[in-house]
Motif scaffolding. Structure first.
Motif, mmCIF file in Angstrom:
data_model
loop_
_atom_site.group_PDB
_atom_site.id
_atom_site.type_symbol
_atom_site.label_atom_id
_atom_site.label_comp_id
_atom_site.label_asym_id
_atom_site.label_seq_id
_atom_site.Cartn_x
_atom_site.Cartn_y
_atom_site.Cartn_z
ATOM 1 N N GLY A 42 0.848 -1.196 0.000
ATOM 2 C CA GLY A 42 0.000 0.000 0.000
ATOM 3 C C GLY A 42 0.875 1.234 0.000
ATOM 4 N N VAL A 43 0.341 2.313 -0.564
ATOM 5 C CA VAL A 43 1.125 3.549 -0.583
ATOM 6 C C VAL A 43 0.996 4.294 0.742
ATOM 7 C CG1 VAL A 43 -0.667 4.967 -1.698
ATOM 8 C CG2 VAL A 43 1.715 5.577 -1.971
ATOM 9 N N GLY A 44 -0.207 4.266 1.334
ATOM 10 C CA GLY A 44 -0.423 4.963 2.606
ATOM 11 C C GLY A 44 0.260 4.212 3.742
ATOM 12 N N LEU B 133 -0.622 2.499 -8.170
ATOM 13 C CA LEU B 133 -2.074 2.551 -7.932
ATOM 14 C C LEU B 133 -2.685 3.909 -8.290
ATOM 15 C CD1 LEU B 133 -1.923 4.163 -5.102
ATOM 16 C CD2 LEU B 133 -1.706 1.889 -4.133
ATOM 17 N N ARG C 42 -7.942 9.133 2.838
ATOM 18 C CA ARG C 42 -8.057 8.399 4.095
ATOM 19 C C ARG C 42 -9.258 8.947 4.856
ATOM 20 N NH1 ARG C 42 -5.593 4.925 2.306
ATOM 21 N NH2 ARG C 42 -3.678 3.926 3.027
ATOM 22 N N HIS D 281 -13.450 0.839 0.146
ATOM 23 C CA HIS D 281 -12.002 1.037 -0.064
ATOM 24 C C HIS D 281 -11.498 0.239 -1.283
ATOM 25 C CE1 HIS D 281 -8.105 2.251 2.263
ATOM 26 N NE2 HIS D 281 -7.919 2.301 0.966
ATOM 27 N N SER E 178 -7.544 0.813 -5.180
ATOM 28 C CA SER E 178 -6.489 0.098 -5.918
ATOM 29 C C SER E 178 -6.923 -1.311 -6.329
ATOM 30 C CB SER E 178 -5.238 0.004 -5.042
ATOM 31 O OG SER E 178 -5.510 -0.766 -3.879
HETATM 32 C C1 DGY Z 1 -3.135 2.545 -0.238
HETATM 33 O O1 DGY Z 1 -2.325 1.903 -0.923
HETATM 34 O O2 DGY Z 1 -2.768 3.300 0.648
HETATM 35 C C2 DGY Z 1 -4.583 2.384 -0.541
HETATM 36 O O3 DGY Z 1 -5.390 3.002 0.365
HETATM 37 C C3 DGY Z 1 -4.959 0.944 -0.690
HETATM 38 O O4 DGY Z 1 -4.525 0.578 -1.927
#
Ligand code: DGY
Length: 324
Positions: free
Chosen positions: A78-80, A103, A243, A290, A293
């Motif tokens: 995940g990026v977050g 993503l 978020r 959610h 992605s």
């Molecule tokens: C992230 O990657 O942070 C998204 O919220 C989930 O893919």
């Protein structure tokens, strides 16, 4: 023969990625896919060289043991990364990586889906039809809001913010205004004619659609609060694919109830997977679980990025997506 690093994957990952992980590492998979609790996560720090968490895992300071830690890297899927206490990882010398870039398009696609769905009442219309309550076409049936040619306000003009702006501008002829903490001045932003405004309030006052693309976590908690919802145009829509904690959900419910804003399209929530029943009961809100992605291509690419980070780490190379 040298031992392979011991790694634990906290949730099921795409099969193609799990296969690579099984080949390269001594990998423990979570076959049942049930989220790990605090105790299991704490134990993982003592028993594994790497933990591969994801955005639904909670890794506050309390989960990091004070001593005998074996874990050297958290390769997040995940990026977050606002679910990880980065300071706690740093204090213990644990590296953290994420999965940016792959993503961007899919998250912006979901942002645009939410924007279109809420403006054109697509969810509400589908619910009506499926319930057998559609009485046929008539000039006044389920009138929505035109999207083409309106103004979109982007909060956070990073990769995903720009991808959303691109879709809105080139696909739907929308004017783009945005807020970003640092100056954004690149060819792509100029080509869209996007205007950087100096405060969030100015963006809120100008936009028919406000789309959030800033990170979550303490620094942006309730960035969109009652005052800022009040600063939006009456009749405007809020889109959140960033978020959940960026928006004060109670204030959002109140703003929707009072007709302060016309609707909201949400992919993320504060305290997921809980979603306030007040939102669920509202027709002018589109709610997705959610999914930003959630495409085959992107989820495999995210997993492969985590594998690349992990491989680089254990081969002593620079980390491609280093957070800490
Ligand atoms: C992230 O990657 O942070 C998204 O919220 C989930 O893919």
């Amino acid at each position: 023969m040298t031992m392979k690093p011991r790694v634990i994957v906290t949730r099921r990952w795409p099969a193609a990625v799990e296969q690579v992980l099984a080949e390269r590492f001594d990998t423990t998979f979570n076959k049942g896919d049930a989220p790990l609790g605090l105790t299991e996560l704490k134990a993982a720090f003592l028993n594994f060289d790497a933990i591969l968490p994801t955005v639904s895992d909670k890794l506050p300071a309390a989960v990091f043991p004070d001593a005998e830690i074996r874990t050297q890297i958290l390769a997040n899927f995940g990026v977050g990364f606002s679910h990880i206490d980065i300071a706690a990882a740093k204090a213990r010398g644990i590296a953290v990586t994420n999965t940016p870039g792959v993503l961007t398009d899919c998250t912006a696609d979901i942002g645009m889906s939410l924007l279109l769905s809420v403006a054109r009442r697509a969810g509400e219309g589908e619910r009506q039809l499926r319930a057998g309550q559609w009485a046929g076409w008539c000039p006044t049936h389920m009138i929505g809001t035109k999207v083409t040619g309106k103004t979109i306000g982007i909060i956070g003009m990073g990769r995903i913010g720009k991808a959303m702006a691109r879709r809105a501008h080139f696909g739907f002829d929308m004017d783009v205004v945005f807020y970003n903490r640092s100056k954004v001045d690149d060819a792509e932003t100029r080509a869209m004619g996007a205007r950087q405004l100096s405060s969030i309030e100015e963006v809120l006052a100008a936009a028919d659609f406000v789309s959030l693309h800033c990170p979550g976590g303490a620094e942006n908690r309730h960035l969109i609060d009652a005052d800022r919802l009040g600063a939006m145009k009456r009749g405007a829509f809020l889109i959140n694919t960033a978020r959940g904690d960026v928006v004060d959900q109670k204030a959002l419910v109140a703003a929707l109830r009072e007709g302060q804003i016309a609707g909201a399209g949400l992919d993320v929530y504060d305290g997921e997977p809980d979603v306030p029943s007040a939102l669920i009961e509202m027709q002018n809100v589109v709610l997705l679980p959610h999914l930003g992605s959630a495409t085959e291509e992107t989820r495999v690419a995210m997993g492969m990025k985590a594998v690349d980070n992990l491989t680089a780490f254990f081969e002593g190379r620079a980390l491609p997506d280093k957070v800490v």
